[in-house]
Design an enzyme around this catalytic site. Structure first.
Site, PDB file in Angstrom:
ATOM      1  N   GLY A 125       0.855  -1.196   0.000  1.00 26.23           N
ATOM      2  CA  GLY A 125       0.000   0.000   0.000  1.00 26.23           C
ATOM      3  C   GLY A 125       0.882   1.233   0.000  1.00 26.23           C
ATOM      4  O   GLY A 125       1.592   1.494   0.972  1.00 26.23           O
TER       5      GLY A 125
ATOM      6  N   TRP B 236       0.255   6.851   4.251  1.00 27.58           N
ATOM      7  CA  TRP B 236       0.861   6.254   5.440  1.00 27.58           C
ATOM      8  C   TRP B 236       1.797   5.099   5.075  1.00 27.58           C
ATOM      9  O   TRP B 236       2.851   4.935   5.654  1.00 27.58           O
ATOM     10  CB  TRP B 236      -0.233   5.830   6.414  1.00 27.58           C
ATOM     11  CG  TRP B 236       0.217   5.434   7.792  1.00 27.58           C
ATOM     12  CD1 TRP B 236      -0.343   4.456   8.549  1.00 27.58           C
ATOM     13  CD2 TRP B 236       1.263   5.992   8.607  1.00 27.58           C
ATOM     14  NE1 TRP B 236       0.288   4.372   9.770  1.00 27.58           N
ATOM     15  CE2 TRP B 236       1.285   5.303   9.830  1.00 27.58           C
ATOM     16  CE3 TRP B 236       2.197   7.017   8.410  1.00 27.58           C
ATOM     17  CZ2 TRP B 236       2.189   5.588  10.856  1.00 27.58           C
ATOM     18  CZ3 TRP B 236       3.109   7.297   9.437  1.00 27.58           C
ATOM     19  CH2 TRP B 236       3.101   6.593  10.632  1.00 27.58           C
ATOM     20  N   GLY B 237       1.405   4.300   4.076  1.00 29.79           N
ATOM     21  CA  GLY B 237       2.292   3.211   3.650  1.00 29.79           C
ATOM     22  C   GLY B 237       3.631   3.751   3.191  1.00 29.79           C
ATOM     23  O   GLY B 237       4.700   3.255   3.587  1.00 29.79           O
TER      24      GLY B 237
ATOM     25  N   LYS C 284      -6.724   1.738  10.441  1.00 27.76           N
ATOM     26  CA  LYS C 284      -7.554   2.218  11.543  1.00 27.76           C
ATOM     27  C   LYS C 284      -9.009   2.189  11.112  1.00 27.76           C
ATOM     28  O   LYS C 284      -9.599   3.223  10.794  1.00 27.76           O
ATOM     29  CB  LYS C 284      -7.124   3.630  11.948  1.00 27.76           C
ATOM     30  CG  LYS C 284      -5.694   3.680  12.535  1.00 27.76           C
ATOM     31  CD  LYS C 284      -5.252   5.090  12.861  1.00 27.76           C
ATOM     32  CE  LYS C 284      -3.892   5.106  13.533  1.00 27.76           C
ATOM     33  NZ  LYS C 284      -3.364   6.474  13.712  1.00 27.76           N
TER      34      LYS C 284
ATOM     35  N   ALA D 168       0.544  11.352   8.697  1.00 26.66           N
ATOM     36  CA  ALA D 168       1.625  10.906   7.808  1.00 26.66           C
ATOM     37  C   ALA D 168       2.567  12.035   7.407  1.00 26.66           C
ATOM     38  O   ALA D 168       3.785  11.887   7.455  1.00 26.66           O
ATOM     39  CB  ALA D 168       1.012  10.254   6.572  1.00 26.66           C
TER      40      ALA D 168
ATOM     41  N   LYS E  13     -11.430   6.901  16.926  1.00 28.40           N
ATOM     42  CA  LYS E  13     -11.017   8.314  16.879  1.00 28.40           C
ATOM     43  C   LYS E  13     -11.319   8.935  15.514  1.00 28.40           C
ATOM     44  O   LYS E  13     -11.536  10.141  15.403  1.00 28.40           O
ATOM     45  CB  LYS E  13      -9.551   8.486  17.282  1.00 28.40           C
ATOM     46  CG  LYS E  13      -8.511   7.889  16.336  1.00 28.40           C
ATOM     47  CD  LYS E  13      -8.067   8.802  15.224  1.00 28.40           C
ATOM     48  CE  LYS E  13      -7.249   8.046  14.196  1.00 28.40           C
ATOM     49  NZ  LYS E  13      -6.876   8.832  13.024  1.00 28.40           N
TER      50      LYS E  13
ATOM     51  N   THR F 154      -5.775  13.808  15.842  1.00 28.75           N
ATOM     52  CA  THR F 154      -6.661  13.725  14.681  1.00 28.75           C
ATOM     53  C   THR F 154      -7.786  14.760  14.761  1.00 28.75           C
ATOM     54  O   THR F 154      -8.150  15.370  13.759  1.00 28.75           O
ATOM     55  CB  THR F 154      -7.246  12.298  14.555  1.00 28.75           C
ATOM     56  OG1 THR F 154      -6.181  11.359  14.663  1.00 28.75           O
ATOM     57  CG2 THR F 154      -7.939  12.109  13.225  1.00 28.75           C
TER      58      THR F 154
ATOM     59  N   ARG G 129      -7.568  13.679   7.422  1.00 24.13           N
ATOM     60  CA  ARG G 129      -8.583  13.530   6.363  1.00 24.13           C
ATOM     61  C   ARG G 129      -9.979  13.413   6.952  1.00 24.13           C
ATOM     62  O   ARG G 129     -10.945  13.895   6.404  1.00 24.13           O
ATOM     63  CB  ARG G 129      -8.286  12.316   5.465  1.00 24.13           C
ATOM     64  CG  ARG G 129      -7.161  12.499   4.462  1.00 24.13           C
ATOM     65  CD  ARG G 129      -5.816  12.092   4.984  1.00 24.13           C
ATOM     66  NE  ARG G 129      -5.811  10.878   5.769  1.00 24.13           N
ATOM     67  CZ  ARG G 129      -5.522   9.671   5.280  1.00 24.13           C
ATOM     68  NH1 ARG G 129      -5.215   9.533   4.016  1.00 24.13           N
ATOM     69  NH2 ARG G 129      -5.511   8.613   6.059  1.00 24.13           N
TER      70      ARG G 129
ATOM     71  N   GLU H  58     -11.332   6.959   6.899  1.00 19.33           N
ATOM     72  CA  GLU H  58     -11.849   5.656   7.346  1.00 19.33           C
ATOM     73  C   GLU H  58     -13.153   5.753   8.147  1.00 19.33           C
ATOM     74  O   GLU H  58     -13.984   4.868   8.098  1.00 19.33           O
ATOM     75  CB  GLU H  58     -10.793   4.950   8.205  1.00 19.33           C
ATOM     76  CG  GLU H  58      -9.554   4.500   7.457  1.00 19.33           C
ATOM     77  CD  GLU H  58      -9.758   3.158   6.759  1.00 19.33           C
ATOM     78  OE1 GLU H  58     -10.908   2.777   6.475  1.00 19.33           O
ATOM     79  OE2 GLU H  58      -8.737   2.504   6.491  1.00 19.33           O
TER      80      GLU H  58
HETATM   81  N1  LIG Z   1      -2.384   8.936   6.383  1.00 15.86           N
HETATM   82  C1  LIG Z   1      -2.177   8.942   7.670  1.00 15.86           C
HETATM   83  O1  LIG Z   1      -1.779   9.975   8.232  1.00 15.86           O
HETATM   84  C2  LIG Z   1      -2.404   7.696   8.470  1.00 15.86           C
HETATM   85  C3  LIG Z   1      -1.766   7.584   9.698  1.00 15.86           C
HETATM   86  C4  LIG Z   1      -1.996   6.454  10.473  1.00 15.86           C
HETATM   87  C5  LIG Z   1      -2.836   5.453  10.004  1.00 15.86           C
HETATM   88  N2  LIG Z   1      -3.422   5.574   8.789  1.00 15.86           N
HETATM   89  C6  LIG Z   1      -4.267   4.464   8.345  1.00 15.86           C
HETATM   90  O2  LIG Z   1      -3.542   3.745   7.337  1.00 15.86           O
HETATM   91  C7  LIG Z   1      -4.456   3.142   6.416  1.00 15.86           C
HETATM   92  C8  LIG Z   1      -4.040   3.525   5.010  1.00 15.86           C
HETATM   93  O3  LIG Z   1      -4.176   4.923   4.930  1.00 15.86           O
HETATM   94  P1  LIG Z   1      -3.421   5.859   3.919  1.00 15.86           P
HETATM   95  O4  LIG Z   1      -3.391   7.179   4.556  1.00 15.86           O
HETATM   96  O5  LIG Z   1      -2.148   5.302   3.464  1.00 15.86           O
HETATM   97  O6  LIG Z   1      -4.501   5.847   2.749  1.00 15.86           O
HETATM   98  P2  LIG Z   1      -4.383   6.462   1.305  1.00 15.86           P
HETATM   99  O7  LIG Z   1      -5.759   6.700   0.852  1.00 15.86           O
HETATM  100  O8  LIG Z   1      -3.409   7.577   1.323  1.00 15.86           O
HETATM  101  O9  LIG Z   1      -3.739   5.259   0.467  1.00 15.86           O
HETATM  102  C9  LIG Z   1      -4.357   3.999   0.333  1.00 15.86           C
HETATM  103  C10 LIG Z   1      -3.453   3.097  -0.490  1.00 15.86           C
HETATM  104  O10 LIG Z   1      -4.070   1.825  -0.633  1.00 15.86           O
HETATM  105  C11 LIG Z   1      -4.060   1.457  -2.006  1.00 15.86           C
HETATM  106  N3  LIG Z   1      -5.171   0.546  -2.288  1.00 15.86           N
HETATM  107  C12 LIG Z   1      -5.042  -0.779  -2.457  1.00 15.86           C
HETATM  108  N4  LIG Z   1      -6.216  -1.331  -2.715  1.00 15.86           N
HETATM  109  C13 LIG Z   1      -7.122  -0.352  -2.719  1.00 15.86           C
HETATM  110  C14 LIG Z   1      -8.505  -0.321  -2.942  1.00 15.86           C
HETATM  111  N5  LIG Z   1      -9.205  -1.427  -3.233  1.00 15.86           N
HETATM  112  N6  LIG Z   1      -9.139   0.861  -2.856  1.00 15.86           N
HETATM  113  C15 LIG Z   1      -8.446   1.989  -2.578  1.00 15.86           C
HETATM  114  N7  LIG Z   1      -7.109   2.012  -2.365  1.00 15.86           N
HETATM  115  C16 LIG Z   1      -6.460   0.844  -2.428  1.00 15.86           C
HETATM  116  C17 LIG Z   1      -4.117   2.782  -2.747  1.00 15.86           C
HETATM  117  O11 LIG Z   1      -3.646   2.625  -4.073  1.00 15.86           O
HETATM  118  C18 LIG Z   1      -3.202   3.643  -1.905  1.00 15.86           C
HETATM  119  O12 LIG Z   1      -1.870   3.397  -2.251  1.00 15.86           O
HETATM  120  C19 LIG Z   1      -5.850   3.657   6.815  1.00 15.86           C
HETATM  121  O13 LIG Z   1      -6.494   2.678   7.568  1.00 15.86           O
HETATM  122  C20 LIG Z   1      -5.563   4.877   7.687  1.00 15.86           C
HETATM  123  O14 LIG Z   1      -6.568   5.096   8.659  1.00 15.86           O
HETATM  124  C21 LIG Z   1      -3.217   6.665   8.009  1.00 15.86           C
HETATM  125  O1  LIG Z   2      -5.825  11.675   8.241  1.00 18.04           O
HETATM  126  P1  LIG Z   2      -6.635  10.771   9.140  1.00 18.04           P
HETATM  127  O2  LIG Z   2      -7.862  11.421   9.648  1.00 18.04           O
HETATM  128  O3  LIG Z   2      -6.860   9.432   8.502  1.00 18.04           O
HETATM  129  O4  LIG Z   2      -5.742  10.493  10.444  1.00 18.04           O
HETATM  130  C1  LIG Z   2      -4.415  10.101  10.266  1.00 18.04           C
HETATM  131  C2  LIG Z   2      -3.841   9.342  11.440  1.00 18.04           C
HETATM  132  O5  LIG Z   2      -4.652   8.241  11.787  1.00 18.04           O
HETATM  133  C3  LIG Z   2      -3.539  10.187  12.635  1.00 18.04           C
HETATM  134  O6  LIG Z   2      -2.899   9.416  13.614  1.00 18.04           O
END
Ligand SMILES: NC(=O)c1ccc[n+]([C@@H]2O[C@H](COP(=O)([O-])OP(=O)(O)OC[C@H]3O[C@@H](n4cnc5c(N)ncnc54)[C@H](O)[C@@H]3O)[C@@H](O)[C@H]2O)c1
Ligand SMILES: O=P(O)(O)OC[C@H](O)CO
Length: 334
Positions: free
Chosen positions: A11, A15-16, A109, A143, A194, A251, A258, A284
């Site tokens: 991913g 965040w990935g 999350k 992120a 959250k 958050t 987001r 989410e």
């Molecule tokens: N962004 C942050 O700040 C952050 C921080 C902590 C936790 N998270 C959690 O991490 C997880 C991933 O979040 P993110 O921020 O990387 O999300 P994002 O929307 O930025 O990216 C999602 C990734 O998943 C891929 N993907 C694979 N299969 C998919 C599908 N069927 N539909 C849509 N996308 C698909 C997308 O191509 C993309 O690379 C979430 O659960 C989020 O709550 C995010």
């Molecule tokens: O951008 P959000 O709302 O998905 O939150 C990002 C992280 O989960 C914060 O810890």
């Protein structure tokens, strides 16, 4: 890189990609799996994920590929960073490629729609891995801030403390400080709920309300999260920690969130569909609010803020009605 921990991050969203950078900065040999060939090629060639983290320089050692088998080859840590609602489908395809003893670390999350399962439960079910192989990372980790190497802490939870400690060592850097925990339920619920509370805070922001409203939502949001956690067997102390209060405060307060931003647009009067069209990134809480509420109902736990978010997101209730409904609830003791 001989002897370095090999990690696969599946991913390449915000965040990935950020966590892949953290692992690489901590000395791991990291391969990031992206769905789109142009994104994988750009990450490798330009050292930047311009779609999700424009302007952030990625480490030279970080490789990107669209080939999941290549990413997973020899990995001892497999990091799952896709949207919660697509995890089951993605993981079903990846499961035959998973190295047999690799740790499976969830960054997600959310709670699964239709099953009300936590992400670690989905991972165990789809892969057949024992619960002690599955870990979760959760905390106040926006992120963009981590990608800019702003100091932050987090929690790595796993029923197997040794495994949590090994993952902790693999992602410890000068700017990223993980703590271990064995409370999976608490850490996962803290992260999922959250997002729902942050939507409510965003709605309040969009309606022009200030700090008192936000602090009230954060505090009562924490109360309903802890009630649910207690009913599901979580440790109450987890909710006072980084994966509980820490993440909730970050958050609900940050314009980078987001979920909060999504709520803010709803609070300004945009429809759910309009807000969804305006972003490509995952908020989410919009989907998880329903299964969170279902968990509450199934365990006899009152979750008034979650219920209000469900009504605004999915039942056509206006932000103004939502405020009225929350504020006209029966008066009670704290
Ligand atoms: N962004 C942050 O700040 C952050 C921080 C902590 C936790 N998270 C959690 O991490 C997880 C991933 O979040 P993110 O921020 O990387 O999300 P994002 O929307 O930025 O990216 C999602 C990734 O998943 C891929 N993907 C694979 N299969 C998919 C599908 N069927 N539909 C849509 N996308 C698909 C997308 O191509 C993309 O690379 C979430 O659960 C989020 O709550 C995010
Ligand atoms: O951008 P959000 O709302 O998905 O939150 C990002 C992280 O989960 C914060 O810890």
């Amino acid at each position: 890189m001989t002897g370095a921990v090999r990690a696969a991050v599946l991913g390449a969203g915000s965040w990935g990609t950020t966590f892949a950078k953290v692992l690489a900065d901590a000395g791991c040999a990291v391969t990031l799996h992206a769905r789109r060939p142009e994104l994988a090629a750009a990450i490798t060639a330009d050292r930047e994920n311009a779609d999700y983290l424009p302007g952030v320089r990625l480490p030279e050692s970080l490789r990107a590929t669209t080939d999941a088998a290549e990413a997973l080859d020899g990995a001892s840590v497999v990091v799952l960073a896709v949207p919660s609602q697509s995890l089951r489908e993605n993981l079903t395809a990846w499961t035959p490629l998973l190295p047999p003893d690799a740790s499976l670390l969830s960054l997600m999350k959310g709670i699964e729609l239709g099953t009300t399962k936590r992400m670690s439960e989905v991972i165990c079910e789809v892969t057949g891995a024992g619960a002690d192989r599955v870990a979760v990372l959760s905390g106040p980790n926006l992120a963009r801030e981590i990608a800019e190497e702003q100091p932050a802490a987090t929690v790595i939870a796993c029923p197997d403390h040794q495994r949590a400690a090994a993952i902790q060592a693999a992602c410890l850097t000068a700017y990223f400080r993980p703590y271990t925990n064995t409370d999976m339920v608490g850490c996962e619920l803290g992260g999922a709920v959250k997002n729902v509370i942050a939507l409510a805070c965003g709605v309040a922001e969009g309606m022009g309300f200030g700090d008192n409203t936000r602090a009230s939502l954060i505090t009562r949001g924490l109360a309903e999260t802890a009630r649910l956690g207690s009913a599901l067997g979580a440790e109450l102390t987890t909710f006072a920690g980084l994966a509980g209060l820490g993440d909730l405060v970050a958050t609900c307060s940050s314009p980078l969130s987001r979920n909060r931003t999504f709520g803010e647009k709803l609070g300004r009067g945009m429809s759910l569909e309009e807000v969804q069209r305006s972003t490509r990134q995952t908020a989410e809480g919009v989907k998880s609010c329903r299964p969170v509420l279902e968990l509450g109902l199934a365990h006899g736990v009152e979750m008034p803020i979650t219920e209000a978010v469900v009504r605004v997101c999915h039942e056509g209730v206006t932000a103004a009605q939502m405020v009225k409904e929350i504020m006209s609830r029966e008066a009670k003791a704290e």
